[in-house]
Design a protein around this motif. Structure first.
Motif, PDB file in Angstrom:
ATOM      1  N   GLY A 125      -8.845  12.177  -9.060  1.00  0.00           N
ATOM      2  CA  GLY A 125      -7.947  11.731  -8.001  1.00  0.00           C
ATOM      3  C   GLY A 125      -8.714  11.382  -6.747  1.00  0.00           C
ATOM      4  N   LEU A 126      -8.427  10.227  -6.193  1.00  0.00           N
ATOM      5  CA  LEU A 126      -9.068   9.748  -4.969  1.00  0.00           C
ATOM      6  C   LEU A 126      -8.016   9.182  -4.032  1.00  0.00           C
ATOM      7  CD1 LEU A 126     -12.126   7.871  -6.539  1.00  0.00           C
ATOM      8  CD2 LEU A 126     -12.255   9.931  -5.125  1.00  0.00           C
ATOM      9  N   ALA A 127      -8.222   9.377  -2.736  1.00  0.00           N
ATOM     10  CA  ALA A 127      -7.342   8.799  -1.718  1.00  0.00           C
ATOM     11  C   ALA A 127      -8.095   8.776  -0.407  1.00  0.00           C
ATOM     12  CB  ALA A 127      -6.053   9.618  -1.583  1.00  0.00           C
ATOM     13  N   THR A 128      -7.773   7.849   0.467  1.00  0.00           N
ATOM     14  CA  THR A 128      -8.372   7.866   1.803  1.00  0.00           C
ATOM     15  C   THR A 128      -7.845   9.076   2.571  1.00  0.00           C
ATOM     16  OG1 THR A 128      -6.622   6.547   2.842  1.00  0.00           O
ATOM     17  CG2 THR A 128      -8.466   5.344   1.829  1.00  0.00           C
ATOM     18  N   LEU A 129      -8.580   9.470   3.585  1.00  0.00           N
ATOM     19  CA  LEU A 129      -8.142  10.611   4.392  1.00  0.00           C
ATOM     20  C   LEU A 129      -6.792  10.330   5.043  1.00  0.00           C
ATOM     21  CD1 LEU A 129      -8.824  13.433   5.440  1.00  0.00           C
ATOM     22  CD2 LEU A 129     -10.072  12.360   7.338  1.00  0.00           C
ATOM     23  N   SER A 130      -6.585   9.118   5.495  1.00  0.00           N
ATOM     24  CA  SER A 130      -5.304   8.763   6.112  1.00  0.00           C
ATOM     25  C   SER A 130      -4.158   8.909   5.115  1.00  0.00           C
ATOM     26  CB  SER A 130      -5.344   7.331   6.659  1.00  0.00           C
ATOM     27  OG  SER A 130      -6.255   7.229   7.731  1.00  0.00           O
TER      28      SER A 130
ATOM     29  N   ASP B 228     -19.838  16.268   2.134  1.00  0.00           N
ATOM     30  CA  ASP B 228     -20.105  14.888   1.730  1.00  0.00           C
ATOM     31  C   ASP B 228     -20.208  13.996   2.965  1.00  0.00           C
ATOM     32  OD1 ASP B 228     -20.475  12.662   0.185  1.00  0.00           O
ATOM     33  OD2 ASP B 228     -18.343  12.391  -0.269  1.00  0.00           O
ATOM     34  N   GLY B 229     -21.276  13.244   3.071  1.00  0.00           N
ATOM     35  CA  GLY B 229     -21.484  12.376   4.224  1.00  0.00           C
ATOM     36  C   GLY B 229     -21.453  10.910   3.839  1.00  0.00           C
ATOM     37  N   GLY B 230     -22.345  10.127   4.454  1.00  0.00           N
ATOM     38  CA  GLY B 230     -22.390   8.694   4.166  1.00  0.00           C
ATOM     39  C   GLY B 230     -21.083   8.005   4.509  1.00  0.00           C
ATOM     40  N   GLY B 231     -20.638   7.128   3.618  1.00  0.00           N
ATOM     41  CA  GLY B 231     -19.396   6.395   3.858  1.00  0.00           C
ATOM     42  C   GLY B 231     -18.154   7.252   3.804  1.00  0.00           C
TER      43      GLY B 231
ATOM     44  N   ILE C 124     -10.799  16.356   8.248  1.00  0.00           N
ATOM     45  CA  ILE C 124     -12.070  15.703   7.928  1.00  0.00           C
ATOM     46  C   ILE C 124     -12.183  15.585   6.403  1.00  0.00           C
ATOM     47  CG2 ILE C 124     -13.300  16.474   9.987  1.00  0.00           C
ATOM     48  CD1 ILE C 124     -14.583  18.672   8.239  1.00  0.00           C
ATOM     49  N   ASN C 125     -13.047  14.697   5.943  1.00  0.00           N
ATOM     50  CA  ASN C 125     -13.315  14.612   4.508  1.00  0.00           C
ATOM     51  C   ASN C 125     -13.989  15.898   4.043  1.00  0.00           C
ATOM     52  OD1 ASN C 125     -15.748  13.459   6.004  1.00  0.00           O
ATOM     53  ND2 ASN C 125     -16.576  13.771   3.941  1.00  0.00           N
TER      54      ASN C 125
ATOM     55  N   ARG D 178     -13.365   5.239   3.016  1.00  0.00           N
ATOM     56  CA  ARG D 178     -13.683   5.408   1.594  1.00  0.00           C
ATOM     57  C   ARG D 178     -12.706   6.408   0.974  1.00  0.00           C
ATOM     58  NH1 ARG D 178     -19.506   7.668   0.121  1.00  0.00           N
ATOM     59  NH2 ARG D 178     -20.097   5.478   0.419  1.00  0.00           N
ATOM     60  N   PRO D 179     -12.165   6.125  -0.200  1.00  0.00           N
ATOM     61  CA  PRO D 179     -11.351   7.130  -0.898  1.00  0.00           C
ATOM     62  C   PRO D 179     -12.186   8.372  -1.208  1.00  0.00           C
ATOM     63  CG  PRO D 179     -10.986   4.958  -1.833  1.00  0.00           C
ATOM     64  CD  PRO D 179     -12.158   4.826  -0.906  1.00  0.00           C
TER      65      PRO D 179
END
Length: 373
Positions: A86-91, A338-341, A104-105, A362-363
């Motif tokens: 499962g993936l989703a953007t933070l928003s 987790d960092g980066g994008g 935060i992510n 990023r999701p």
């Protein structure tokens, strides 16, 4: 000539003395990271969000400071989707949380959003491994960062069989538990035994939990995980004991972690500690966007730190620079996420930083949020 030689000797002695003096200085004294507070909001005794600028790099960062004993706010972990995948953007994740204030992510993830490190949410284990590693541990009211590892076992007829993981790949001579967060089936080969258990107690997978055997498969792998059931999947030596279990038997499953987090309701693993017990942990690495969760155990504070990077306006920080900054910001313990994008800060329905992802956001797989109690 003698005057020039004397001057040269004195200069060399001063340089040598200064080099020795630099070496004996603590890292945090000789390597300060300069920063300026650009703006601050939500500033009260319980919650503050600050935009920081680090001119020596240059880099922009965002710091959230909150009291974790506060009656106003709680710290929680959120997973994208209802399963490991499962993936989703933070928003988008926060759109499902009506009472979220700041987020935060979260942790690192593999393909399709499968977490890399341990995750437990509201006492439901998403992923657990026996490997010991650093994790954010959330209780009520305690929030801590500790080295943790899974230490569960199955009990049947006064005999204990160690569990080697929850929702992980079953390897040779291992016993693994699968629950509703895993896929629709176990994904195992046919060389073993699998039991479908219906929990007698609430299926929160923390502490001893009695469950009744409703299904049994021998020498047949990749069996379906029926709704409402959890699965025990054993290979090799652990399977020898489970072969003797029959339908209707009661098995007690003990899900627990090391290092005193028995009473925690949520766990989120990271990759490395940046600050531990008030001491900077040495690291190298190149400069990148970063996400950090930290605590101050003496002042009962929790910190979210987002560092923008990979642009001319903000190049990011190395892990060594990040650790020094966390120490300067009064974190007694700090965990790299987790960092980066993926690095994203969300405040009141708005992304505050500039994520390095080509898609703006990023999701992600997991997130940490502050919410109203």
């Amino acid at each position: 000539m003698e005057s020039m030689q004397l001057t040269t000797i004195l200069t060399l002695r001063v340089l040598v003395f200064w080099g020795v003096f630099q070496c004996i200085l603590p890292v945090q004294v000789r390597s300060q990271v300069r920063y300026q507070v650009v703006s601050s909001f939500f500033a009260d005794h319980e919650l503050e969000v600050q935009h920081l600028f680090l001119p020596d790099f240059p880099t922009h960062a965002y710091l959230v400071t909150a009291s974790y004993h506060s009656e106003a706010y709680a710290v929680e972990v959120v997973k994208a989707g209802q399963k490991q995948i499962g993936l989703a953007t933070l928003s988008d994740l926060m759109d499902t949380q009506s009472d979220a204030i700041v987020a935060i992510n979260g942790g690192f993830f593999k393909e399709k959003g499968i977490p890399v490190h341990d995750v437990m949410i509201n006492k439901h284990v998403v992923l657990a491994k026996t490997d010991v590693g650093p994790s954010l541990v959330i209780g009520d009211p305690v929030v801590a960062i500790e080295e943790t590892g899974y230490t569960g076992f199955v009990e049947w007829q006064n005999e204990q069989v160690p569990i080697h993981g929850v929702n992980t790949t079953r390897n040779e001579n291992e016993l693994v538990v699968y629950n509703a967060f895993f896929r629709d089936s176990t994904g195992t080969n046919k060389y073993g035994v699998e039991l479908g258990l219906r929990p007698v107690q609430e299926n929160h997978l923390q502490g001893g939990m009695k469950a009744v055997v409703e299904r049994k498969w021998m020498f047949r792998g990749n069996n379906p995980i029926p709704p409402g059931l959890m699965m025990l999947s054993a290979h090799g030596k652990p399977s020898e004991r489970l072969r003797q279990v029959t339908w209707g038997d009661t098995i007690t499953v003990h899900h627990q972690f090391s290092r005193g987090i028995r009473d925690a309701h949520s766990v989120l693993g990271g990759n490395v500690m940046l600050v531990k017990n008030g001491t900077i942990v040495p690291h190298g690495d190149q400069r990148h966007p970063r996400t950090v969760v930290g605590v101050n155990t003496r002042k009962n504070k929790v910190f979210f730190l987002i560092v923008d990077g990979r642009s001319k306006e903000s190049i990011g920080l190395s892990l060594a620079e990040l650790a020094r900054l966390c120490h300067q910001l009064n974190m007694t313990d700090a965990l790299n996420l987790d960092g980066g994008g993926s690095s994203t800060l969300w405040v009141n329905n708005k992304v505050m930083n500039k994520p390095a992802s080509v898609t703006n956001e990023r999701p992600i797989s997991t997130a940490i949020m502050l919410k109203k109690r």
